[in-house]
Enzyme design. Structure first.
Site, mmCIF file in Angstrom:
data_model
loop_
_atom_site.group_PDB
_atom_site.id
_atom_site.type_symbol
_atom_site.label_atom_id
_atom_site.label_comp_id
_atom_site.label_asym_id
_atom_site.label_seq_id
_atom_site.Cartn_x
_atom_site.Cartn_y
_atom_site.Cartn_z
ATOM 1 N N ASP A 19 3.931 -25.479 -2.647
ATOM 2 C CA ASP A 19 3.587 -24.220 -3.298
ATOM 3 C C ASP A 19 4.290 -24.111 -4.646
ATOM 4 O O ASP A 19 5.384 -24.646 -4.834
ATOM 5 C CB ASP A 19 4.004 -23.070 -2.388
ATOM 6 C CG ASP A 19 3.373 -21.749 -2.763
ATOM 7 O OD1 ASP A 19 2.313 -21.741 -3.412
ATOM 8 O OD2 ASP A 19 3.945 -20.708 -2.393
ATOM 9 N N GLU A 36 -3.336 -21.702 -8.494
ATOM 10 C CA GLU A 36 -2.976 -20.317 -8.201
ATOM 11 C C GLU A 36 -3.249 -19.432 -9.414
ATOM 12 O O GLU A 36 -3.217 -19.892 -10.554
ATOM 13 C CB GLU A 36 -1.489 -20.221 -7.871
ATOM 14 C CG GLU A 36 -1.066 -20.994 -6.658
ATOM 15 C CD GLU A 36 0.430 -20.911 -6.404
ATOM 16 O OE1 GLU A 36 0.828 -21.204 -5.278
ATOM 17 O OE2 GLU A 36 1.206 -20.558 -7.314
#
Length: 111
Positions: free
Chosen positions: A12, A69
């Site tokens: 992430d 993202e």
């Protein structure tokens, strides 16, 4: 052990914070999630664009998928697809949803 159970592993916020290139060879990574700090500025900032482009090439070379993202604009989504990002998340697709709204959203995705 997670991989043996069939789980996929993603890093992430890749490119910021505690994410590290060393993780790419130390762990069985399936995907990198490119931090929104790069994707949200890539249209107007050539350095951000080059970073995103390089991360997409790197991931592809390592047989990893890319999740971008912070996608908020159709131009970002198009550019990311052109660079090889397979997945995106952000307000372009949906705002964060409570569980019941999320289930309804997914069930009606193709309608």
């Amino acid at each position: 052990e997670f991989k043996e159970m069939g789980a996929m592993i993603a890093i992430d916020d890749f490119g910021t914070g505690y994410s590290s290139f060393s993780y790419l060879h130390r762990f069985p990574i399936d995907s990198i999630k490119i931090d929104r700090a790069f994707t949200s500025t890539m249209i107007d900032n050539s350095k951000s664009f080059e970073i995103v482009k390089t991360l997409c090439l790197l991931a592809g070379s390592l047989n990893m998928t890319v999740i971008a993202e912070g996608v908020e604009l159709e131009t970002e989504s198009t550019r990311l697809r052109d660079l090889g990002a397979e997945f995106g998340q952000g307000y372009l697709y949906s705002k964060p949803l409570p569980e019941n709204e999320f289930i309804n959203f997914v069930q009606n995705w193709n309608n």
